[in-house]
Design an enzyme around this catalytic site. Structure first.
Site, PDB file in Angstrom:
ATOM      1  N   LYS A  73       0.859  -1.192   0.000  1.00 45.61           N
ATOM      2  CA  LYS A  73       0.000   0.000   0.000  1.00 45.61           C
ATOM      3  C   LYS A  73       0.890   1.235   0.000  1.00 45.61           C
ATOM      4  O   LYS A  73       1.845   1.320   0.782  1.00 45.61           O
ATOM      5  CB  LYS A  73      -0.915  -0.013   1.227  1.00 45.61           C
ATOM      6  CG  LYS A  73      -1.912   1.136   1.237  1.00 45.61           C
ATOM      7  CD  LYS A  73      -2.929   1.018   2.349  1.00 45.61           C
ATOM      8  CE  LYS A  73      -2.445   1.572   3.675  1.00 45.61           C
ATOM      9  NZ  LYS A  73      -2.041   2.987   3.643  1.00 45.61           N
TER      10      LYS A  73
ATOM     11  N   LYS B  60      -7.668   7.657  -0.985  1.00 44.90           N
ATOM     12  CA  LYS B  60      -8.855   8.173  -0.273  1.00 44.90           C
ATOM     13  C   LYS B  60      -9.487   9.343  -1.026  1.00 44.90           C
ATOM     14  O   LYS B  60      -9.626  10.454  -0.508  1.00 44.90           O
ATOM     15  CB  LYS B  60      -8.520   8.587   1.160  1.00 44.90           C
ATOM     16  CG  LYS B  60      -8.043   7.442   2.041  1.00 44.90           C
ATOM     17  CD  LYS B  60      -7.919   7.855   3.498  1.00 44.90           C
ATOM     18  CE  LYS B  60      -7.460   6.736   4.396  1.00 44.90           C
ATOM     19  NZ  LYS B  60      -6.030   6.402   4.251  1.00 44.90           N
TER      20      LYS B  60
HETATM   21  O1  S5P Z   1      -9.001   3.879   8.949  1.00 46.02           O
HETATM   22  C1  S5P Z   1      -7.898   3.868   8.441  1.00 46.02           C
HETATM   23  C2  S5P Z   1      -7.746   3.763   7.051  1.00 46.02           C
HETATM   24  C3  S5P Z   1      -6.473   3.666   6.522  1.00 46.02           C
HETATM   25  S1  S5P Z   1      -6.324   3.314   4.844  1.00 46.02           S
HETATM   26  N1  S5P Z   1      -6.773   3.913   9.219  1.00 46.02           N
HETATM   27  C4  S5P Z   1      -5.513   3.856   8.692  1.00 46.02           C
HETATM   28  O2  S5P Z   1      -4.552   3.870   9.466  1.00 46.02           O
HETATM   29  N2  S5P Z   1      -5.340   3.776   7.325  1.00 46.02           N
HETATM   30  C5  S5P Z   1      -3.982   3.777   6.709  1.00 46.02           C
HETATM   31  O3  S5P Z   1      -3.301   2.595   7.138  1.00 46.02           O
HETATM   32  C6  S5P Z   1      -3.094   4.947   7.113  1.00 46.02           C
HETATM   33  O4  S5P Z   1      -3.211   6.010   6.183  1.00 46.02           O
HETATM   34  C7  S5P Z   1      -1.704   4.339   7.113  1.00 46.02           C
HETATM   35  O5  S5P Z   1      -1.128   4.430   5.816  1.00 46.02           O
HETATM   36  C8  S5P Z   1      -1.925   2.874   7.441  1.00 46.02           C
HETATM   37  C9  S5P Z   1      -1.674   2.509   8.895  1.00 46.02           C
HETATM   38  O6  S5P Z   1      -0.335   2.724   9.234  1.00 46.02           O
HETATM   39  P1  S5P Z   1       0.280   2.282  10.651  1.00 46.02           P
HETATM   40  O7  S5P Z   1       1.689   2.770  10.570  1.00 46.02           O
HETATM   41  O8  S5P Z   1      -0.511   2.933  11.734  1.00 46.02           O
HETATM   42  O9  S5P Z   1       0.183   0.768  10.701  1.00 46.02           O
END
Ligand code: S5P
Length: 287
Positions: free
Chosen positions: A72, A105
């Site tokens: 992603k 998004k």
């Molecule tokens: O509800 C959401 C939707 C998305 S797509 N919460 C999120 O955290 N994301 C995405 O998932 C966010 O933009 C980031 O790229 C990823 C989570 O990252 P982490 O580092 O917290 O695991």
């Protein structure tokens, strides 16, 4: 959140079918490819590579590519983006066998998102297998994105729920998002949700035959094995909670993997999450 924390609540639903067995229920080409790929690689891990330099992104991808079904991206955070980076990512996706999900998004009217998806600096539709959109503008956002993505066999996810504290995507909002996806399912572009649980079962069609005929994939962010959140409202659950308890299909992990220091640690963490996600999936289909 209205989702069950007990997998028995998913009995007789597609949560108990293997990924392969769910292929015939899909109308979208990218969704079929993803289900095949997950089974082939025994991985329902999507690694979110949220770094700001192209070479760092490719480095992480080379380290984790074998362990995941999907990479992603947030392409707009890359400072030195050129289309060469996109070409290299596509090349790696073929070599290491993963799909590409640009987490754009989209959230504007159909005409605007159509241009944002096809054009500009990033030309997202030309290299990204999957993208996502907020339902907030109404059905036109799906129509606009589908006009670009459908002829290229791309797929779209709608954001039905979010992982962050205090987010507004709950209750009625989630229900109407599910209904929007259902209205467009047969067109073969929308194939699932970004959500924290099986939202299309929480908000199931009243006709049991209709429920039986449909399937959506659930990709779920907010996954971490070692911490419960961050300082900006992110909330983490374990792969087991996400896949076994809540019935989500794909775990999305960012900092828990790319945030490690050494090359070996990044590789090891990717394997650790792959194994956690896959074991939870196997337990779910056997349960
Ligand atoms: O509800 C959401 C939707 C998305 S797509 N919460 C999120 O955290 N994301 C995405 O998932 C966010 O933009 C980031 O790229 C990823 C989570 O990252 P982490 O580092 O917290 O695991």
């Amino acid at each position: 959140m209205a989702h069950s924390t007990n997998s028995s609540a998913h009995s007789r639903t597609k949560a108990h079918l293997s990924f392969t067995a769910r292929i015939p229920y899909q109308n979208n080409v990218a969704a079929k490819r993803l289900l095949e790929l997950m089974e082939r690689k025994q991985s329902n891990l999507c690694v979110s590579v949220d770094v700001t330099k192209g070479r760092d992104m490719l480095e992480v991808v080379r380290r984790v590519g074998k362990s995941c079904c999907m990479i992603k991206t947030h392409i707009d955070i890359i400072e030195d983006f050129t289309m060469d980076l996109a070409d290299e990512l596509v090349k790696l996706s073929k070599e290491l066998d993963f799909m590409i999900f640009e987490d754009r998004k989209f959230a504007d009217i159909g005409n605007t998102v159509q241009l944002q998806y096809s054009s500009g600096v990033h030309k997202i539709a030309s290299w990204s297998d999957i993208t996502n959109a907020h339902p907030i503008p109404g059905d036109g956002i799906v129509t606009g994105l589908a006009a670009v993505g459908k002829p290229l066999d791309r797929g779209l996810l709608l954001l039905a729920e979010m992982s962050s504290k205090g987010n507004l995507a709950t209750g009625e909002y989630t229900r109407t998002t599910v209904e929007m996806a259902r209205r467009h399912r047969s067109e073969g572009f929308v194939f699932g949700f970004i959500a924290q649980g099986r939202v299309h079962e929480t908000y199931a069609p009243s006709d049991p035959a209709a429920a039986n005929a449909e399937d959506f994939l659930i990709l779920s962010p907010g996954v971490g094995l070692d911490v419960k959140g961050d300082k900006m409202g992110q909330q983490y659950r374990t792969p087991h909670e996400v896949v076994f308890d809540s019935g989500c299909d794909v775990i999305i992990v960012g900092r828990g993997i790319y945030g490690k220091n050494t090359e070996q640690e990044v590789r090891d963490e990717a394997e650790r999450y792959r194994e956690g996600g896959w074991k939870a999936y196997q337990a779910r289909i056997q349960g």
